[in-house]
Design a protein around this motif. Structure first.
Motif, PDB file in Angstrom:
ATOM      1  N   LYS A  17       0.835  -1.216   0.000  1.00 11.74           N
ATOM      2  CA  LYS A  17       0.000   0.000   0.000  1.00 11.74           C
ATOM      3  C   LYS A  17       0.864   1.258   0.000  1.00 11.74           C
ATOM      4  O   LYS A  17       0.522   2.244  -0.675  1.00 11.74           O
ATOM      5  N   GLN A  18       1.977   1.219   0.747  1.00  9.65           N
ATOM      6  CA  GLN A  18       2.891   2.377   0.745  1.00  9.65           C
ATOM      7  C   GLN A  18       3.415   2.653  -0.655  1.00  9.65           C
ATOM      8  O   GLN A  18       3.475   3.798  -1.107  1.00  9.65           O
ATOM      9  N   ALA A  19       3.814   1.576  -1.329  1.00 11.15           N
ATOM     10  CA  ALA A  19       4.359   1.721  -2.687  1.00 11.15           C
ATOM     11  C   ALA A  19       3.303   2.299  -3.622  1.00 11.15           C
ATOM     12  O   ALA A  19       3.586   3.191  -4.431  1.00 11.15           O
ATOM     13  N   LEU A  20       2.071   1.828  -3.484  1.00 12.14           N
ATOM     14  CA  LEU A  20       0.990   2.310  -4.356  1.00 12.14           C
ATOM     15  C   LEU A  20       0.706   3.782  -4.088  1.00 12.14           C
ATOM     16  O   LEU A  20       0.467   4.561  -5.016  1.00 12.14           O
ATOM     17  N   ALA A  21       0.759   4.173  -2.808  1.00 12.69           N
ATOM     18  CA  ALA A  21       0.521   5.580  -2.466  1.00 12.69           C
ATOM     19  C   ALA A  21       1.611   6.452  -3.078  1.00 12.69           C
ATOM     20  O   ALA A  21       1.331   7.509  -3.654  1.00 12.69           O
ATOM     21  N   LYS A  22       2.850   5.992  -2.958  1.00 11.94           N
ATOM     22  CA  LYS A  22       3.961   6.767  -3.528  1.00 11.94           C
ATOM     23  C   LYS A  22       3.858   6.842  -5.047  1.00 11.94           C
ATOM     24  O   LYS A  22       4.198   7.849  -5.661  1.00 11.94           O
ATOM     25  N   LEU A  23       3.400   5.765  -5.638  1.00 11.61           N
ATOM     26  CA  LEU A  23       3.232   5.736  -7.093  1.00 11.61           C
ATOM     27  C   LEU A  23       2.145   6.727  -7.511  1.00 11.61           C
ATOM     28  O   LEU A  23       2.191   7.312  -8.589  1.00 11.61           O
ATOM     29  N   GLY A  24       1.159   6.911  -6.622  1.00  5.44           N
ATOM     30  CA  GLY A  24       0.090   7.876  -6.882  1.00  5.44           C
ATOM     31  C   GLY A  24      -0.913   7.397  -7.915  1.00  5.44           C
ATOM     32  O   GLY A  24      -1.522   8.187  -8.616  1.00  5.44           O
ATOM     33  N   ILE A  25      -1.110   6.100  -7.987  1.00  7.06           N
ATOM     34  CA  ILE A  25      -2.037   5.543  -8.987  1.00  7.06           C
ATOM     35  C   ILE A  25      -3.467   5.529  -8.439  1.00  7.06           C
ATOM     36  O   ILE A  25      -3.673   5.384  -7.228  1.00  7.06           O
ATOM     37  N   GLN A  26      -4.431   5.696  -9.327  1.00  4.25           N
ATOM     38  CA  GLN A  26      -5.828   5.581  -8.918  1.00  4.25           C
ATOM     39  C   GLN A  26      -6.179   4.098  -8.806  1.00  4.25           C
ATOM     40  O   GLN A  26      -5.813   3.310  -9.683  1.00  4.25           O
ATOM     41  N   PRO A  27      -6.901   3.705  -7.761  1.00  2.28           N
ATOM     42  CA  PRO A  27      -7.276   2.286  -7.615  1.00  2.28           C
ATOM     43  C   PRO A  27      -7.941   1.713  -8.862  1.00  2.28           C
ATOM     44  O   PRO A  27      -7.759   0.553  -9.198  1.00  2.28           O
ATOM     45  N   LYS A  28      -8.711   2.510  -9.584  1.00  5.32           N
ATOM     46  CA  LYS A  28      -9.432   2.003 -10.757  1.00  5.32           C
ATOM     47  C   LYS A  28      -8.492   1.614 -11.896  1.00  5.32           C
ATOM     48  O   LYS A  28      -8.870   0.874 -12.791  1.00  5.32           O
ATOM     49  N   ASP A  29      -7.277   2.137 -11.863  1.00 11.55           N
ATOM     50  CA  ASP A  29      -6.312   1.801 -12.921  1.00 11.55           C
ATOM     51  C   ASP A  29      -5.335   0.707 -12.496  1.00 11.55           C
ATOM     52  O   ASP A  29      -4.350   0.441 -13.180  1.00 11.55           O
ATOM     53  N   LEU A  30      -5.621   0.124 -11.362  1.00  4.36           N
ATOM     54  CA  LEU A  30      -4.731  -0.893 -10.798  1.00  4.36           C
ATOM     55  C   LEU A  30      -5.444  -2.240 -10.849  1.00  4.36           C
ATOM     56  O   LEU A  30      -6.629  -2.335 -10.550  1.00  4.36           O
ATOM     57  N   LEU A  31      -4.733  -3.276 -11.252  1.00  7.10           N
ATOM     58  CA  LEU A  31      -5.309  -4.627 -11.234  1.00  7.10           C
ATOM     59  C   LEU A  31      -4.376  -5.556 -10.470  1.00  7.10           C
ATOM     60  O   LEU A  31      -3.209  -5.706 -10.831  1.00  7.10           O
ATOM     61  N   LEU A  32      -4.901  -6.137  -9.408  1.00  8.46           N
ATOM     62  CA  LEU A  32      -4.149  -7.144  -8.673  1.00  8.46           C
ATOM     63  C   LEU A  32      -4.681  -8.519  -9.075  1.00  8.46           C
ATOM     64  O   LEU A  32      -5.887  -8.761  -9.029  1.00  8.46           O
ATOM     65  N   VAL A  33      -3.765  -9.396  -9.459  1.00  8.47           N
ATOM     66  CA  VAL A  33      -4.152 -10.733  -9.897  1.00  8.47           C
ATOM     67  C   VAL A  33      -3.498 -11.738  -8.961  1.00  8.47           C
ATOM     68  O   VAL A  33      -2.344 -11.557  -8.557  1.00  8.47           O
ATOM     69  N   SER A  34      -4.229 -12.779  -8.634  1.00  6.95           N
ATOM     70  CA  SER A  34      -3.634 -13.807  -7.780  1.00  6.95           C
ATOM     71  C   SER A  34      -4.172 -15.180  -8.148  1.00  6.95           C
ATOM     72  O   SER A  34      -5.124 -15.300  -8.931  1.00  6.95           O
ATOM     73  N   GLY A  35      -3.537 -16.188  -7.581  1.00  2.00           N
ATOM     74  CA  GLY A  35      -3.977 -17.569  -7.795  1.00  2.00           C
ATOM     75  C   GLY A  35      -4.596 -18.081  -6.505  1.00  2.00           C
ATOM     76  O   GLY A  35      -5.583 -17.535  -6.035  1.00  2.00           O
ATOM     77  N   ILE A  36      -3.999 -19.108  -5.929  1.00  3.35           N
ATOM     78  CA  ILE A  36      -4.534 -19.675  -4.693  1.00  3.35           C
ATOM     79  C   ILE A  36      -3.406 -19.805  -3.674  1.00  3.35           C
ATOM     80  O   ILE A  36      -2.266 -20.081  -4.023  1.00  3.35           O
ATOM     81  N   GLY A  37      -3.746 -19.633  -2.423  1.00  2.00           N
ATOM     82  CA  GLY A  37      -2.782 -19.682  -1.330  1.00  2.00           C
ATOM     83  C   GLY A  37      -3.057 -18.494  -0.427  1.00  2.00           C
ATOM     84  O   GLY A  37      -3.933 -17.677  -0.714  1.00  2.00           O
ATOM     85  N   GLN A  38      -2.302 -18.395   0.670  1.00  2.00           N
ATOM     86  CA  GLN A  38      -2.540 -17.265   1.583  1.00  2.00           C
ATOM     87  C   GLN A  38      -2.244 -15.941   0.881  1.00  2.00           C
ATOM     88  O   GLN A  38      -2.969 -14.964   1.044  1.00  2.00           O
ATOM     89  N   ALA A  39      -1.161 -15.900   0.088  1.00  2.00           N
ATOM     90  CA  ALA A  39      -0.785 -14.663  -0.593  1.00  2.00           C
ATOM     91  C   ALA A  39      -1.843 -14.251  -1.603  1.00  2.00           C
ATOM     92  O   ALA A  39      -2.013 -13.068  -1.902  1.00  2.00           O
ATOM     93  N   ALA A  40      -2.555 -15.239  -2.124  1.00  2.00           N
ATOM     94  CA  ALA A  40      -3.532 -14.973  -3.175  1.00  2.00           C
ATOM     95  C   ALA A  40      -4.766 -14.262  -2.638  1.00  2.00           C
ATOM     96  O   ALA A  40      -5.573 -13.740  -3.399  1.00  2.00           O
ATOM     97  N   LYS A  41      -4.904 -14.230  -1.292  1.00  2.00           N
ATOM     98  CA  LYS A  41      -6.039 -13.486  -0.713  1.00  2.00           C
ATOM     99  C   LYS A  41      -5.760 -11.988  -0.702  1.00  2.00           C
ATOM    100  O   LYS A  41      -6.671 -11.184  -0.527  1.00  2.00           O
ATOM    101  N   MET A  42      -4.483 -11.624  -0.864  1.00  2.00           N
ATOM    102  CA  MET A  42      -4.079 -10.236  -0.654  1.00  2.00           C
ATOM    103  C   MET A  42      -4.870  -9.208  -1.493  1.00  2.00           C
ATOM    104  O   MET A  42      -5.224  -8.142  -0.973  1.00  2.00           O
TER     105      MET A  42
END
Lengths: 253, 575
Positions: A30-55
């Motif tokens: 989240k810190q990195a995203l804030a510094k990047l200054g990107i709008q959430p609507k232009d961001l896509l997080l993709v994941s598979g399965i596992g604990q990390a994939a819930k992120m």
């Protein structure tokens, strides 16, 4: 308008175990995203399965949580189809290095602009404690009662060999440092991989916070991440000392 | 004078039977004939035995014949392999000196392929073009059509290659003109085209599906090469620059379908193609598309299995598999086009239906349909308009509080595209709530299953593609089939029309058109299913879904397509 990590706060309740290493990775992201200054609507997080994939659910951003091991092809398809999206994959050692290993190799070769954050706890958490590709030999689990006999995969060296242009390693106990790595990775135009050491407090009784803390050290300013040979050497450094930082960047930072 | 003739050119892989088949199709189409051509090739690049077969007629034809009027052998081994398929008065051409034959059997005629090819172009490979010229000469086609077709096919090669081919064809043409067989095999004149009307096309299944996808606005195509689906990828890739299509060769079929799903989620119309083995790898991805409600179009060009099976041959044995592949319960559509023309329109429709219902849509074809070439009336792209069923870019800017899986009466939630809307969206392969977040709530689970399955199915049942039914009323025998056998059903029915034979053909096999089947078949005296598989999978499906039993199944599972005469011979004794 400057953004803060809070702009990426999601209301979805977190389902990780108390003390999970992922709790250090999420604020770094989240810190990195804030510094990047990107709008959430232009961001896509993709994941598979596992604990990390819930992120992705725990971040205010577009999310596609797909199948085990298959986050990278989904991310690649989405980025090719809609280049406006900044694409970040959150995955784990089982998801990315095990089930999805073939996709890792070939998406490094494809070099589509995306950042892959591997939450590497050297064990399978969601299936309750089997060996992962990065488990150290000798680790005893329910499925490997005589200890893990396979070698520890060195994911950073694998990525370099496949031609990755940006390779880094972080540690979940240092979110500030990790945020810097994630920001640099997102800004790198091409495929970037960050392996994040992350203790699994429930199932990995070997690679604990203490175990990592004793071993990790930060690469300092004397280290030149544009030198591929030096990067190979650091990518294989594992044991008493484990480097964290930008291991390799094809372009100057 | 003949109204119809069947011709086979055969030789080793590498002797160019496919290339020359392509030239022949163009010649006969340009000369105003109808044609149906099939290809039979082995899974090897050189050697073995391949053949190209073309049926030319003054009336429309949709299937191959058993016996061939002309068989042209480009190598010695072909003689023994193919002589059993010669029509009673048929002639087999062979190169007596080139093949070092002591004598020719009485049904054979000599053509000095090697000597002519060496004399004209100093290269034995031109034997195939000489054979092509010979056919044009014997059937009485104008040589200008030969020249034009050679230029079309070889135009991208050097001028010398084009000229050598024309010279070789000319030599063959003269041999044909002098042939004593010309009298028997000269074709009645072909149709004259109205230069103002749309000219007919040559179309095979691959071209039809690729063109349909491009016309439908497919902008993302990912696949792993696998016969017999690879030509779709070749064609789309060759036109990708002109139509701004992203074509990505995936590392495996798992990646192919997941990339397509990712692209679709992000806003593209996306497609992937494969054959049965690759579709097995895609099964989990089909389930993912069902769960995440992401539209995707998947082509399964069947070949005989199990496992690697016959890589270059045909079968219809994936029917059971594709209607149920993927774990869990969700909606899908499976189309089974019966001709290249149907394949074109159904591919366009597949994209619309995938987006309308946010489901996977499968196009079930096979090697026979993919590789068979026929003349078709000009396609009408306006027949099926592109309907995206997404929230438009303009409307997207106004959206807040978006729920990807909002519960609705139709089961379909308004679909937004990420980055278009002024909000974020969550899609998940786990069971999820309306927001797309993971849930384990029992009531929500039930509502989501009803959304994906029951509610969507209700809509799908109202939009089933009607089966084709011909001469069904009062028929003594109704032939039943799906997919690529349409031409066989049509022509068998035509041939046996006076004996009260009709047919029903399904171009959509899932959701199964139960109501149509009950209406068409409940009073049938006798139903015979005709299928390229070993179990009669359509007959079993019909019984499962409607209780209707077929009287008999004509099953072919040797990797080869049906031929018209063989089916007629089996059906006739039943009358």
């Amino acid at each position: 308008m400057a953004m803060t990590p809070n702009d990426f706060k999601s209301n979805d309740p977190i389902a990780w175990c108390p003390g999970c290493g992922n709790f250090g990775i999420l604020p770094g992201l989240k810190q990195a995203l804030a510094k990047l200054g990107i709008q959430p609507k232009d961001l896509l997080l993709v994941s598979g399965i596992g604990q990390a994939a819930k992120m992705p659910h725990y971040v205010r951003a577009n999310c596609f949580n797909g199948l085990h091991g298959r986050s990278l092809p989904v991310a690649a398809g989405a980025k090719l189809a809609n280049p406006r999206l900044t694409v970040i994959v959150t995955t784990g050692d089982g998801d990315c290095y095990g089930e999805g290993g073939n996709h890792l190799i070939h998406n490094i070769r494809r070099n589509i602009d995306m950042t892959v954050i591997v939450c590497d706890n050297q064990i399978y958490g969601l299936t309750k404690g089997q060996a992962s590709p990065t488990s150290d030999p000798g680790m005893v689990t329910k499925v490997q009662p005589e200890g893990v006999s396979a070698q520890h995969l060195q994911p950073l060296a694998l990525a370099l060999a496949a031609g990755a242009g940006f390779v880094a390693r972080g540690f979940s106990q240092d979110p500030e440092h990790l945020a810097g790595l994630i920001l640099a990775a997102i800004k790198y135009k091409g495929f970037s991989l960050i392996d994040v050491l992350q203790p699994c407090v429930s199932f990995n009784k070997v690679n604990t916070y203490e175990w990592y803390s004793k071993r990790v050290y930060k690469l300092d300013a004397s280290y030149k991440p544009t030198d591929l040979n030096a990067a190979f050497a650091r990518s294989l450094e594992w044991g008493d000392r484990i480097p964290i930082g930008i291991i390799y960047s094809r372009s100057k930072l | 004078m003949a109204n119809e003739i069947s011709i086979r050119i055969t030789g080793e892989a590498g002797q160019g039977t496919q290339t020359i088949g392509d030239v022949l199709c163009r010649i006969f189409k340009a000369a105003g004939y109808h044609l149906f051509a099939t290809q039979d090739f082995m899974s090897r690049i050189r050697g073995g035995n391949n053949f190209f077969e073309i049926r030319v007629s003054t009336r429309p034809v949709h299937s191959p014949r058993h016996k061939q009027d002309l068989i042209l052998c480009l190598d010695k081994a072909s003689i023994d392999i193919h002589k059993k398929d010669r029509a009673t008065d048929g002639v087999m051409f062979a190169d007596k000196s080139g093949f070092k034959l002591d004598q020719l059997e009485d049904f054979m005629a000599d053509v000095p392929f090697d000597e002519t090819a060496l004399r004209i172009a100093n290269d034995k490979l031109y034997a195939n073009t000489i054979a092509c010229g010979l056919i044009a000469g014997i059937t009485g086609v104008e040589f200008s059509f030969v020249t034009a077709s050679i230029k079309e096919v070889f135009g991208r090669k050097s001028e010398a290659v084009v000229q050598n081919n024309i010279n070789a064809a000319r030599a063959g043409f003269e041999l044909g003109m002098e042939s004593p067989h010309k009298e028997m095999f000269a074709l009645a004149p072909g149709a004259k085209f109205d230069p103002m009307a749309h000219a007919p096309l040559l179309l095979d299944g691959s071209e039809a599906i690729a063109s349909g996808a491009i016309q439908a606005g497919c902008t993302f195509y990912s696949a792993y090469p696998m016969s017999p689906s690879t030509n779709i990828m070749n064609i789309i890739a060759s036109r990708s620059a002109a139509h701004a299509i992203v074509v990505e060769q995936a590392e495996d079929e798992i990646a192919a379908i997941n990339m397509a799903i990712g692209a679709s989620f992000a806003g593209s119309r996306a497609m992937t193609s494969t054959s049965g083995g690759g579709f097995c790898l895609m099964a989990e991805g089909v389930s993912l598309a069902g769960m995440t409600e992401t539209p995707v179009v998947i082509v399964d060009a069947q070949r005989p299995g199990p496992a690697t099976g016959f890589p270059t041959r045909t079968e219809q044995a994936d029917l059971d598999f594709v209607i149920s592949a993927g774990h869990g319960e969700f909606c899908r559509i499976v189309y089974a086009p019966g001709s290249p023309e149907q394949a074109y329109y159904l591919t366009m429709q597949a994209f619309n239906m995938a987006e309308k219902y946010q489901i996977p849509v499968i196009i079930l074809t096979d090697q026979y349909l993919q590789d068979s070439i026929t003349d078709a009336a000009a396609l009408d792209p306006a027949r099926i308009s592109t309907e995206r069923h997404i929230i438009s870019k303009e409307a997207s800017a106004m959206i807040t509080g978006y729920k990807r899986y909002a519960l609705t009466d139709t089961g379909v939630s308004p679909r937004a595209i990420p980055s278009w809307i002024n909000d974020v969206m969550y899609a998940d392969s786990d069971e999820h709530d309306e927001d797309g977040h993971i849930t384990e709530d029992a009531a929500m689970r039930k509502q989501m299953v009803q959304k994906r399955l029951h509610k969507k199915l209700h809509g799908l049942l109202a939009e089933i593609e009607k089966p084709t039914a011909v001469n069904v009323d009062n028929a003594e025998v109704i032939l039943l089939g799906f997919g690529s056998t349409l031409g066989i059903l049509q022509e068998t029915t035509q041939a046996l029309e006076k004996k009260k034979v009709g047919f029903v053909h399904l171009s959509q096999v899932w959701p199964f058109p139960s109501n149509d089947m009950l209406r068409l078949l409940s009073d049938a005296r006798m139903i015979i299913s005709i299928e390229n598989n070993a179990q009669g999978q359509l007959a079993k499906l019909l019984r499962r879904e409607t209780g209707i039993k077929v009287s008999k199944s004509i099953l072919k599972y040797d990797g080869r397509p049906f031929c018209l005469d063989c089916v007629i011979d089996i059906v006739k004794p039943e009358l």
